[in-house]
Every structure is written in C-alpha cells, then in structure tokens.
Design an enzyme around this catalytic site. Structure first.
Site, PDB file in Angstrom:
ATOM      1  N   GLY A  94       0.872  -1.156   0.000  1.00 57.28           N
ATOM      2  CA  GLY A  94       0.000   0.000   0.000  1.00 57.28           C
ATOM      3  C   GLY A  94       0.913   1.210   0.000  1.00 57.28           C
ATOM      4  N   CYS A  95       0.443   2.363  -0.397  1.00 58.73           N
ATOM      5  CA  CYS A  95       1.401   3.431  -0.640  1.00 58.73           C
ATOM      6  C   CYS A  95       0.798   4.827  -0.633  1.00 58.73           C
ATOM      7  CB  CYS A  95       2.040   3.258  -2.006  1.00 58.73           C
ATOM      8  SG  CYS A  95       2.883   1.714  -2.181  1.00 58.73           S
ATOM      9  N   ALA A  96       1.714   5.797  -0.638  1.00 58.36           N
ATOM     10  CA  ALA A  96       1.372   7.204  -0.880  1.00 58.36           C
ATOM     11  C   ALA A  96       2.059   7.630  -2.159  1.00 58.36           C
ATOM     12  CB  ALA A  96       1.863   8.058   0.278  1.00 58.36           C
TER      13      ALA A  96
END
Lengths: 373, 145, 507
Positions: A20-22
C-alpha cells in the site's frame, strides 16, 4: 550491505511485491524548474501511508547540461558488480561521465548500496549490431541485461535529463539523503511505500524507471500474472516481480513501441466496461471493442492509482472502479496528483482547482510546447 | 380458464399422471396405502390413451359448452362459479350415466365405490393439478389457451 | 455361443413393501429389465440387462427400486481387477473390439482437483459481483499483435486495425461437438436453443445442421470432420464459425462410426448420406496428410465463407500437442480446440478411450506456454474440452490460459444423462443418445433448455464470485494468470508442466 538486503536475496525470494502506498506528482506545466523540497514536503504529509520500508523520487529536467546523454542511475551490492556492469556497458556505449550520486549521511538511513550515475552515448557499433532496433530499444535491452544477468547490479533509471532516487526508508528521509533540495526539476514524482513483506532491498522501492518512464503506484494489480506474460510476448522480462515494473513496461509497449495515443493506451489498461462500450457511437464502439479484444492482456485489474512520469509531463490513472484514492489539483502553472488532498494543501494551501480523478479516465499534466529548451 | 393440455409428442406413457391422480383422490392421500387398501374405492380421473408409439393423458376437457351439464337429470353436474371447472356433486348424482353417454371425450367414468360419476376436478384447491405437477417430461401443461 | 461367463454389472432390488405395482418401471426400461407377469400379477426384475441408468429408480413413485453394484466379488487382485477379468470374458466370447462410451473412466490423476484458486485479502479488496460490474464477455478469434491507428483527415485519430471475425460469448463456456445421429434431434435442438438463450455457442459435431436448427444457426459452430457429413457451402455459411475436427480426446487417432440403424430418414437428409447406411468417418482426413494440407483446408473454408467466419481446428491432447497446436495456428486456425483424454464420445474402442492421450490440464498449459513463447498466442484462441465438471474447473482452465471451455458431458448430465456409458447401444433410456422415436420423445426440449440454461446461469454466478474473490472484474485478467493457481500434492515435474507454484509458495 547485509546479506538480506541485496538484489541476490530479493531475486532468490522471487516473491511478488505487494504494498500500500502514498503517491505524489507535481509539475510546472510551464516548464519552470523548482527544487525537490516541494515533493519531499508533499509526500512527507502522508507519512502514515508508508512504513519506512521504501521511498523514492523521480525528477525531470535535472541534467540540462547532459540532456543528450542517457543518464543511468545504477545501484550495486558490491564493487564486483560495478566492474562487471561497467565492462558490459562500455561494450555498447561510451561513458561520457561517471560519478557517485551525491548523498548526505543520515542516521535514519540504514546500510546503503553503492550508488553511481553514468551519462552515456550509444556506440555506432551497437546500433549496427542491433540492426532494425531504435536507439531506445537498444537501451531497453542493455537495461534488461544488467537487471537480469549481472549479479548485484540494478538500473534505477535510464532516461535522458531525468533520474530516479530511491531507497529503504521513509520518503522524506530518502529525499534528504539524496540531497534532492539541491536539484531543480520541472516535474517530480514521489512515493512512500508500505510493503506487506519485509523486503529491504533498495531497488524494490518506487518509482520504477525505464527510459524516460517513471512509475509510482499505489495498489495491487490482481492481473499481474497475465500482464507479465503478455509483456513477455513483446520481449519484456519482468525481473522485479512488482506491479510497478509491469505498469512501466505497459506504458513503454503501448505508447512508445506501438505509438498509441495516451487515451487509447489508458483504454487498454483501464478499459471501459462492455456495458458502456455497447452504448457508444459506432466508431467509438469499434475502437473500444478492438482495443479490449486485442489488448486484453494489458488490462490492469484490481485496485490501483498510478502516476506515470515522462519527459512531456505526467499521467494519472485510476482503476476502472476507482478502488484507490487520487486527488488532482491545479494552481497557476502547477499541476498536482496525490493520494490525499492534504499532500497538495501542505505545499499549496489554496489551489485554484481540486478534484477527484474518475476511475479509468487518465489525468494528464502536460508540458506546454517549447516550455523546456 | 386454465385447462390441462397434453403434448403427446413428449408423453412417455409412464402413467405417473394416473398414479398421482389416484393418490390425490384417495382417502388416505398416501401413495402406498392408496394402492394397497383403496384400489376398490379410488380411481384416477386421468387416463393415458396409448396406441403404438403415440400416447397421451386424457382428462375432462371442462368444455365451455358442456353437454354433460345439459344432460344431467339432477343438476349434480354443474359449473363451479369461481373456477369455471365442470364438477360433479356426488351427493346429488344418482348414477344415471347420462353424462357418460354424452361426453365427447369419454372423460367421465363410473365411480368405483359408489354409483356416481367420477371425473377430473382439476384438483380443486391446488395451484396445479397433480397430473401436471408430476409429469416428468412436462407432457401435460396447465394453461390458458 | 452362450455368454455363460459374463455376469451382470448391477443388481436391481425391489422393495416389495414399497412397490405398488404401478409398472412405471416396466414401461420405462428400454433394456427390458423389468417385466410384468400377467399370470402371477407380479413385476419381475432381471438384472442381466441393467446398465445402471437409474431411469426406473428415478421415475418410481415410491422409491421402491435400488440399483446396486453386483455383489459377486472376485478374490482381491490388484492386477487382475474385476474389470480386467470381465473384459477378457467378454472378448473371449465375442472376439471383437470392446466398445465403450462417454469419457475415460479410469482413476488417472485429475489435476483440477490438485489445483487451488487464490483470493484477495487486505492488500487488495475482493469484489462483490452482486454490487459491482463483473465481466465474463469473451471473444474468440484471431487478433493482431497491436492496435493501429491513423490520423483522421479532419484531425484526431481513428482506428486503422480491422479485426477479423470474432465469436462473442457471454460466458466462456460452449457446448462441445455432439452430432445429430449420435444424439437425438430433441437433444440437438435443446443445445442450440440453450446456447442462444445463454449467449454462447453449440457445436454440430459431424452431424450436419438439421433444418429445425437453422433458426439458431447464429449460435452454432459447424464442424467439418473426416467424413464431411452434412457439409456444403450453405452449411459452412449458416454457422457462426467452422471447426475442422482432426481428433477427439476420447479416441485420438480413431475415426467415427454411426451404425446404419441410427441413420433414419432425417439423419440421412441432414448428413447427406443414404438412409440405413453406416456413416463412417475415416481416422485421418484423407486430404490432410500433413500440416500444409491443413492450411489448404483452412483457407478453402475461409474462401468459401468470404473470411467472415472464424475457423477453428480441433485436435486431441496427445504427447506433442503444443507443437501440433502451434502448427495449426501457423496454418491459419483462428482458434485451436484441444480435447483432453477425458472427453466423451458416443462410441469408442475401450482400449483407446482408456489409454490414449493426455490430460487436458497438462495439454492446455503446454499449448498456452508454447504459443506465448512463439509470440503467436494472440493469433488464435484456445478452447479446451474434455471432462469439465464444474465452474471451478472452468475458472482453473481460464487461469492456466484457456479462452473458453467446451462442455458436452456436463450438458448431457444436465439433460438427464446418468453416465451409464451405453450410448453406443442406441437404447438411451433418457432419450438423449438414441434415434428410437419411443425414446427420443422422453427428452422434452423445453425442459432440457431450461435445465441447460440454469446450469450455465449457476456457473456464471459462481465464476463471477470466484473472480470477484480474486479482486478481478474482467475475465481477461484471469486468462493465463497462473499466479492465481497453486498446486497441491504435485511433483515438481507436474508443477513445471502446469506452470504453477506449489501451495504455500508466495507470490
């Protein structure tokens, strides 16, 4: 380097990377170059979306004096890998300039690989040898060879007048580590990672770069297995087991190799539903139908939001059911794409326009013609 | 009104329609008991006609212009005002067999236990007559035509 | 010679406490197992002729009949099984080839049951197909390597690529080849109409296209096999696609034989052969002795149909299937149909049915991989057949790399078939594999269509659920996506042949 953080360990594990990420993309459509701290602050605002196991940046327009050469950012696990790579590269290319990528010692950044950059020209002999291939095709082959065949070496980026900077750590720390506040670019991509495995390899961080393409990505591509096999049909070898890698190759295949315009490439990757295609006018319907049937293996399924950088700007794309966040904003000549609105407002408190990207519809930030000499 | 129609092209001649009709009109309503103990009293109002390869199940057609009603000397044979079905009131039937003589389909029979007419009542009270419900090949349909 | 060593396969037991003497069983058994004794007023059941089709037991209104495996046991012998001994008895008595029907029934590994599917958890949301779009639409046919566009005269771009003919399927399942002749006209009509209703296709087999199926010809794939029965220009042009049948999974390398007794007036008209004559399909096509000959036939058919119909080539799954499939694609096939060794048949020598060919799972994996290695996977669709039983089998096949699956046995079972494996006798009690008018009317097409479409609808829901569970909302994202499969209890050789990882190994 500790043994577990090497490329060899990563390749041995052979596991697909999930995270998951930004993500952040910020550019000046006017081609105005600005330092990297805007990107560092924007991605830093989404600290909670990453877990310190990967951060990275891509910057366009940072090497104006060397804009004719391919800038190879390469990381090595050990000096032997550096020697092997140099010997291989020199067979096909002239290395015009060779230097360590400047870094700043930071306590929060752990063991680091050797980080070098090379500005290279292809030798005429290489062009002759790969008769029928474009210069860029040859560069892709060189990159594939280094990544797949040379133990301990990994090419972070291989475009002109751009570079990828990434590593293990929180993105804002990685940015400071690479002294990005000292570079000026007209377009920045940034990424903070939250992997679900503990792979601590620097090459596994994002963005993923190939030629001018740099991809940052939030999500998981559930069609990965077939996307990868589809790309193998066209000579791409996905060495990294990451979604980001296949996304970069898909853009390269569809837009560079097959010269499809962005809307059509986006249609292949985030295809309209058949129910919508059936309601289209005749010409549009035939186009969409053909793209879906011919490029079925390029459809990216599962939740994702991606920002793809290239020399002419950036493209944001959401999966067709919009299962991951993506906010877009404009302010004067600045164009933003981010996972959260907070990231935009941290660096630009009152943007002119802010909106949420629609699923499956590409968002385009484009350099105005002639903006960069 | 809905009537039972036979599709002879799909009739297997298995006679499950007869069997289930008999059970439905037995006292016990239980198949094994009806066949063991009530053979003398219960009779199917549905009969499979068979000749060579062709077979079909026949029951009262519930004619619009029902001759049996006209012929009935006691008024036992009557049309049910709500369903439109032709019904024999066995309390009033005296067993004169006029209905049997005039029925063009041969669909009225003598009762087995009592001297009264016996015929299809469309399984009064059921949504679908049992012969239709139990036909394994849907060779009987219950529909408006 | 009296068949004195052959014992019945089944024993029919009648529960006299339940039997009401209604004689439904007597009227239903085409093998005359049950009979009514007028003198004694009793029903007798003689097990010798029982094939285990359950027609009597199914229709018995009191459940008084049980069909059991004959209790006469041989001494245990792992080598000389009862089946092996009985086969020798039969051949010693008859001296002929032992015939069998339906697919290979031997306990070879079923790889579908050794593969498990994936599901999304946390990092990737699963999708609820009841609330979100879920696409099973599949196209079959040749596609180019890339989409080409060209500038539009007035500005902008327009599509330059012109796709060849494609079959559009609402569900990646079609009804496999079953000829009119091997099955009844009612069964053929039911398959055609069910295909139309479900948005898919049925296949004529080598039985021609009966005029009563002409209205549904848009949903029919017309087959051209080695006997060329029923083939003319009208036939080729009526169908939605043409399939050249080279081989059949149940009997690779073997031709076909429809006995003359089954060739009644209607079959004769449809197959274009004289009434009462045996319809013999040669083992090979006598105009195809090599791959270049196949190419000529493919293009002869394409010419006859003005390049408006996809042409498929059907081959049996044999040892060298990947190379053969590749040859078929190079010969111009728009789709390759691979029929595994568990595929059914109306009649085949038992020795062939049970011992020739390879499992479809392995053949499919080999063909998909090979075509991708050659960069020609998109030139032809892969359609697989041979013993598919459930939606899970279908999903796994798609994940290995199939575009669509052909089912035949499952369709017959939906219509009532009990897999008694006696199709070749022509006395099918369920009215499917017979031309006897007394028996064929037992299959009401209206009932059969409803059952077939119910089955496909049920499978469609299940496939959507499985896709959604994997976080996928379009079938093309599963096609060839072997990351979503894991093997269980397989050797490394089997895993390699299937191109999948073992369960427990991560992404």
């Amino acid at each position: 380097m500790t043994p577990e953080t090497t490329k060899a360990a990563y390749v041995r594990r052979g596991e697909k990377d999930m995270s998951g990420c930004a993500i952040v993309g910020v550019m000046s459509e006017a081609g105005r170059r600005f330092p990297g701290d805007i990107a560092i602050r924007a991605i830093g605002a989404m600290h909670e979306r990453s877990n310190g196991l990967g951060g990275g940046f891509a910057a366009y327009g940072i090497y104006p004096d060397r804009s004719d050469q391919y800038a190879f950012h390469i990381m090595f696990d050990h000096p032997g890998a550096e020697e092997a790579t140099r010997a291989y590269v020199e067979r096909h290319c002239v290395i015009v300039q060779d230097e360590a990528i400047p870094t700043r010692a930071l306590e929060v950044i752990g063991p680091r690989p050797i980080l070098q950059r090379y500005f290279i020209d292809l030798r005429p002999k290489a062009r002759e040898r790969y008769y029928g291939l474009t210069e860029e095709d040859i560069v892709v082959r060189i990159v594939m060879h280094i990544n797949c065949e040379i133990e301990g070496a990994f090419v972070l980026s291989s475009g002109k007048n751009m570079g990828v900077f990434k590593g293990v750590g929180y993105p804002e720390d990685i940015g400071r580590f690479f002294r990005l506040d000292e570079y000026e670019a007209y377009s920045w991509l940034a990424h903070g990672r939250f992997p679900t495995n503990t792979t601590g390899w620097w090459g596994g961080a994002h963005p993923f770069g190939l030629l001018d393409w740099a991809v940052v990505h939030n999500g998981e591509v559930s069609s990965y297995g077939i996307n990868r096999r589809y790309l193998e049909n066209y000579g791409y070898h996905c060495a990294l087991h990451t979604d980001t890698e296949v996304i970069a190759y898909l853009f390269d295949l569809l837009m560079r190799q097959q010269s499809l315009p962005l809307e059509i490439a986006a249609m292949a990757m985030a295809a309209p539903f058949w129910s919508r295609i059936e309601r289209m006018g005749e010409e549009a319907r035939e186009l969409a139908r053909t793209v879906r049937i011919v490029c079925g293996g390029a459809l990216l399924n599962g939740p994702f939001s991606i920002v793809v950088g290239h020399r002419g700007g950036m493209i944001g794309l959401n999966d067709r059911t919009k299962l991951r966040p993506m906010v877009v904003a404009r302010h004067d000549d600045l164009f933003f794409i981010a996972s959260e609105e907070a990231a935009v407002r941290t660096v630009c408190p009152t943007p002119d326009h802010v909106w949420h990207a629609e699923g499956g519809v590409p968002i385009v930030g484009a350099l105005k013609e002639q903006a960069v000499a | 009104m809905k009537r039972i129609f036979a599709r002879e092209e799909y009739c297997l001649g298995c006679r499950l329609c007869e069997i289930h009709c008999l059970v439905k009109h037995s006292k016990s309503k239980r198949i094994i008991k009806a066949f063991r103990r009530e053979q003398d009293t219960a009779a199917p109002a549905c009969r499979v006609e068979e000749s060579g390869r062709v077979s079909f199940a026949l029951q009262c057609r519930h004619c619009e212009d029902a001759r049996c009603i006209e012929a009935c000397i006691t008024g036992a044979m009557h049309r049910d005002p709500t369903t439109g079905a032709v019904i024999c009131d066995t309390e009033r039937c005296v067993g004169c067999w006029s209905c049997i003589m005039v029925c063009p389909a041969g669909a009225v029979e003598r009762g087995r236990s009592r001297q009264v007419a016996s015929k299809c009542d469309l399984c009064m009270g059921e949504d679908t007559p049992v012969c239709v419900m139990h036909c394994p090949n849907e060779a009987l349909v219950y529909e408006e035509r | 010679m009296r068949k004195w060593l052959t014992q019945p396969d089944f024993i029919v037991e009648r529960d006299v406490a339940r039997c009401i003497g209604c004689r439904v069983c007597v009227r239903q058994c085409a093998n005359a197992v049950h009979s009514y004794d007028d003198e004694d007023g009793t029903i007798l059941s003689e097990s010798d002729a029982c094939v285990g089709c359950h027609r009597c037991a199914t229709l018995c209104p009191t459940g008084a009949i049980a069909v059991k495996r004959a209790p006469l046991e041989f001494r245990d012998n792992a080598n000389w099984t009862a089946r092996a001994i009985r086969n020798v008895y039969k051949q010693a008595e008859g001296g002929g080839v032992l015939l069998a029907a339906m697919g290979n029934d031997q306990p070879f590994p079923i790889y579908w049951d050794r593969m498990l599917l994936n599901a999304a958890q946390v990092t990737n949301p699963s999708i609820d197909p009841l609330r979100e779009p879920m696409e099973l639409t599949t196209h079959l046919g040749r596609t180019p390597d890339r989409v080409e566009i060209e500038p539009r005269p007035g500005g902008g771009v327009r599509l330059k690529t012109r796709l060849g003919p494609q079959l559009k399927l609402d569900i990646p399942v079609m009804f496999s080849a079953m000829s009119y002749g091997s099955i009844s006209l009612n069964a053929s009509i039911a398959l055609a109409r069910a295909a139309r209703a479900a948005g898919t296709y049925a296949n004529t087999g080598e039985g021609g296209l009966h005029r009563s199926i002409h209205p549904y010809a848009d949903n029919m794939i017309v087959q051209v096999a080695s006997g060329r029965f029923g083939v003319d220009a009208d036939y080729l042009n009526r169908g939605a696609a043409v399939e050249i049948k080279i081989g059949q999974g149940a009997k690779p390398g073997i031709g076909g034989h429809l006995p003359g007794e089954k060739v009644d007036a209607e079959v004769s008209l449809t197959r274009m052969i004289p009434e009462g004559t045996d319809a013999l399909s040669p083992a090979p096509h006598h105009d195809i002795y090599s791959i270049e000959d196949l190419k000529q036939l493919v293009f002869a058919i394409k010419e006859s149909t003005r390049y408006e119909k996809p042409v498929f080539v059907k081959i049996a799954a044999v040892h060298n299937v990947a190379a053969i499939a590749s040859g078929c694609v190079h010969a111009g096939a728009d789709g390759v149909v691979i029929d595994g060794f568990r595929g059914g048949t109306g009649a085949a020598p038992q020795a062939i049915r049970d011992h020739v060919g390879i499992p479809i799972e392995l053949a499919l994996a080999a063909v998909d991989t090979r075509l991708r290695e050659e960069g020609i996977r998109n030139h032809a669709s892969i359609i697989v057949a041979g013993g598919f039983r459930s939606s899970a089998d279908i999903v796994k096949a798609v994940a290995i790399g199939a575009d669509a699956v052909y089912v035949a046995t499952a369709a017959l079972v939906a219509m009532g078939c009990h897999l008694c494996q006696k199709c070749h006798t022509g006395r099918c009690n369920w009215g499917i594999a017979t031309q006897d008018p007394v028996l064929t009317k037992r299959l009401n097409p209206d009932v059969a269509i409803r059952r077939l479409t119910n089955l496909l609808r049920g499978w469609s829901h299940e496939i959507k659920e499985m896709l959604g569970g994997m976080g996928i909302n379009a079938i093309e994202s599963l096609r060839g996506n072997r990351e979503h499969l894991r093997g269980l209890g397989l050797t490394s050789g089997e895993l390699q042949a299937l191109g999948i990882k073992h369960a427990g190994v991560g992404a």
